[in-house]
Design a protein around this motif. Sequence first.
Motif, mmCIF file in Angstrom:
data_model
loop_
_atom_site.group_PDB
_atom_site.id
_atom_site.type_symbol
_atom_site.label_atom_id
_atom_site.label_comp_id
_atom_site.label_asym_id
_atom_site.label_seq_id
_atom_site.Cartn_x
_atom_site.Cartn_y
_atom_site.Cartn_z
ATOM 1 N N TYR A 40 0.841 -1.198 0.000
ATOM 2 C CA TYR A 40 0.000 0.000 0.000
ATOM 3 C C TYR A 40 0.874 1.246 0.000
ATOM 4 C CZ TYR A 40 -4.089 2.876 1.110
ATOM 5 O OH TYR A 40 -5.104 3.809 1.071
ATOM 6 N N GLU A 41 0.421 2.304 -0.684
ATOM 7 C CA GLU A 41 1.164 3.557 -0.771
ATOM 8 C C GLU A 41 0.438 4.654 0.001
ATOM 9 O OE1 GLU A 41 2.484 4.888 -4.578
ATOM 10 O OE2 GLU A 41 2.554 2.855 -5.395
ATOM 11 N N PHE A 42 1.182 5.344 0.855
ATOM 12 C CA PHE A 42 0.668 6.521 1.565
ATOM 13 C C PHE A 42 1.373 7.757 1.035
ATOM 14 C CE2 PHE A 42 -0.181 3.211 4.771
ATOM 15 C CZ PHE A 42 -1.471 3.540 5.158
ATOM 16 N N PHE A 43 0.695 8.900 1.134
ATOM 17 C CA PHE A 43 1.396 10.169 0.955
ATOM 18 C C PHE A 43 2.270 10.373 2.180
ATOM 19 C CE2 PHE A 43 -2.529 10.815 -1.524
ATOM 20 C CZ PHE A 43 -1.984 11.115 -2.747
ATOM 21 N N ALA A 66 -12.789 -9.509 9.779
ATOM 22 C CA ALA A 66 -12.886 -10.756 10.556
ATOM 23 C C ALA A 66 -11.852 -11.766 10.084
ATOM 24 C CB ALA A 66 -14.297 -11.344 10.424
ATOM 25 N N LYS A 67 -11.120 -11.426 9.000
ATOM 26 C CA LYS A 67 -10.101 -12.316 8.449
ATOM 27 C C LYS A 67 -8.725 -11.916 8.959
ATOM 28 C CE LYS A 67 -11.089 -11.322 4.202
ATOM 29 N NZ LYS A 67 -11.099 -11.356 2.713
ATOM 30 N N ASN A 68 -7.735 -12.601 8.477
ATOM 31 C CA ASN A 68 -6.356 -12.233 8.762
ATOM 32 C C ASN A 68 -6.082 -10.838 8.182
ATOM 33 O OD1 ASN A 68 -3.358 -12.113 7.756
ATOM 34 N ND2 ASN A 68 -3.409 -13.583 9.453
ATOM 35 N N ARG A 69 -5.461 -9.981 8.965
ATOM 36 C CA ARG A 69 -5.279 -8.591 8.537
ATOM 37 C C ARG A 69 -4.384 -8.489 7.308
ATOM 38 N NH1 ARG A 69 -5.477 -7.059 14.378
ATOM 39 N NH2 ARG A 69 -7.427 -5.899 14.628
ATOM 40 N N ASP A 70 -3.401 -9.360 7.174
ATOM 41 C CA ASP A 70 -2.545 -9.317 5.988
ATOM 42 C C ASP A 70 -3.332 -9.692 4.733
ATOM 43 O OD1 ASP A 70 0.258 -8.615 6.726
ATOM 44 O OD2 ASP A 70 -0.026 -10.256 8.142
ATOM 45 N N THR A 72 -6.544 -9.184 4.303
ATOM 46 C CA THR A 72 -7.379 -8.012 4.022
ATOM 47 C C THR A 72 -6.541 -6.904 3.399
ATOM 48 O OG1 THR A 72 -8.797 -8.563 5.911
ATOM 49 C CG2 THR A 72 -8.946 -6.326 5.040
ATOM 50 N N ALA A 73 -5.303 -6.725 3.883
ATOM 51 C CA ALA A 73 -4.426 -5.695 3.337
ATOM 52 C C ALA A 73 -4.112 -5.964 1.868
ATOM 53 C CB ALA A 73 -3.141 -5.619 4.162
ATOM 54 N N ILE A 74 -3.915 -7.240 1.488
ATOM 55 C CA ILE A 74 -3.645 -7.592 0.090
ATOM 56 C C ILE A 74 -4.814 -7.183 -0.796
ATOM 57 C CG2 ILE A 74 -3.330 -9.545 -1.478
ATOM 58 C CD1 ILE A 74 -1.744 -10.918 0.768
ATOM 59 N N GLU A 75 -6.042 -7.424 -0.333
ATOM 60 C CA GLU A 75 -7.231 -7.030 -1.103
ATOM 61 C C GLU A 75 -7.300 -5.510 -1.243
ATOM 62 O OE1 GLU A 75 -10.541 -8.683 0.914
ATOM 63 O OE2 GLU A 75 -9.982 -10.778 0.531
ATOM 64 N N GLN A 79 -7.154 -3.146 -4.722
ATOM 65 C CA GLN A 79 -8.146 -2.109 -5.046
ATOM 66 C C GLN A 79 -7.456 -0.770 -5.276
ATOM 67 O OE1 GLN A 79 -10.872 -2.158 -1.765
ATOM 68 N NE2 GLN A 79 -11.598 -4.254 -2.185
ATOM 69 N N GLN A 80 -6.441 -0.451 -4.461
ATOM 70 C CA GLN A 80 -5.737 0.819 -4.637
ATOM 71 C C GLN A 80 -5.017 0.870 -5.984
ATOM 72 O OE1 GLN A 80 -2.069 1.625 -2.493
ATOM 73 N NE2 GLN A 80 -2.846 3.651 -1.882
ATOM 74 N N LYS A 81 -4.362 -0.227 -6.355
ATOM 75 C CA LYS A 81 -3.646 -0.258 -7.640
ATOM 76 C C LYS A 81 -4.626 -0.075 -8.793
ATOM 77 C CE LYS A 81 0.311 -3.073 -6.236
ATOM 78 N NZ LYS A 81 1.035 -4.360 -6.411
#
Length: 238
Positions: A40-43, A66-70, A72-75, A79-81
């Motif tokens: 993920y990219e932040f300013f 409710a899932k593994n946070r990693d 969820t982060a991949i999803e 979406q961001q890309k």
Amino acid sequence: MRHDIEPNERAFSSKAVADELGIATTTVRKYGQILERNGYEFFKDGDRRIFVRSDIKALIAIRDTAKNRDDTAIEIVAQQKERLEEKQEAMETKPATQDTYDFSLQDPNQLHEFIKFLSSELAATREMNVQLQNDMSHLKSTVSQLQQDHHVISSGVGNFSQKTNTKIEKLVEQQQNHYEQLLEQEKQKSELLQEEIKQMREEQQKEWRVQNDFNKQLQESFQKPKGFWESLFSVFRK
């Protein structure tokens, strides 16, 4: 690199995001690290993350998953890309437009309006500066007054304490003097009473001696051979 920020979009600090989401600032950093290690990219301003509304939505998804946070982060990263690619394509296909700002400055009327606008903004800025200076002056006066009041109160408390201690010491001294006077009076009364008792004892002893002498003479008179009545009368004539 990100290029999806909208015009006039608000930026949030970590603390502001933490307050909005009801979590600790350390938790915001933790969620940000989870997102970043999955792509993920932040300013950023140096090493400090700058959050926009889309970032807050990503943090909410990490918080509420409710899932593994990693996972969820991949999803979220996917979406961001996708969103960034669509934004990039839209920017590439958008026809170039003439810079209206530069064009407006070439128009005398527009330039005049622009100068008027700048003049009004400058006047407003100067007025604000004057107000700020007045506020600072008032603040300094208030602080100075508070310092003076504090000094007066401190001095008043110190003087009151000193006066109270002086009154207490004076009262103690008066009580001590009064006690010593009473003690001296009692001592004098005791001495007078002892003297009276001594005199009474001396008088009593004197009376006892007189009485003893009288009894002794009376007894001797009765023991002599001469007449009884003559002896008795001789005792009373003495």
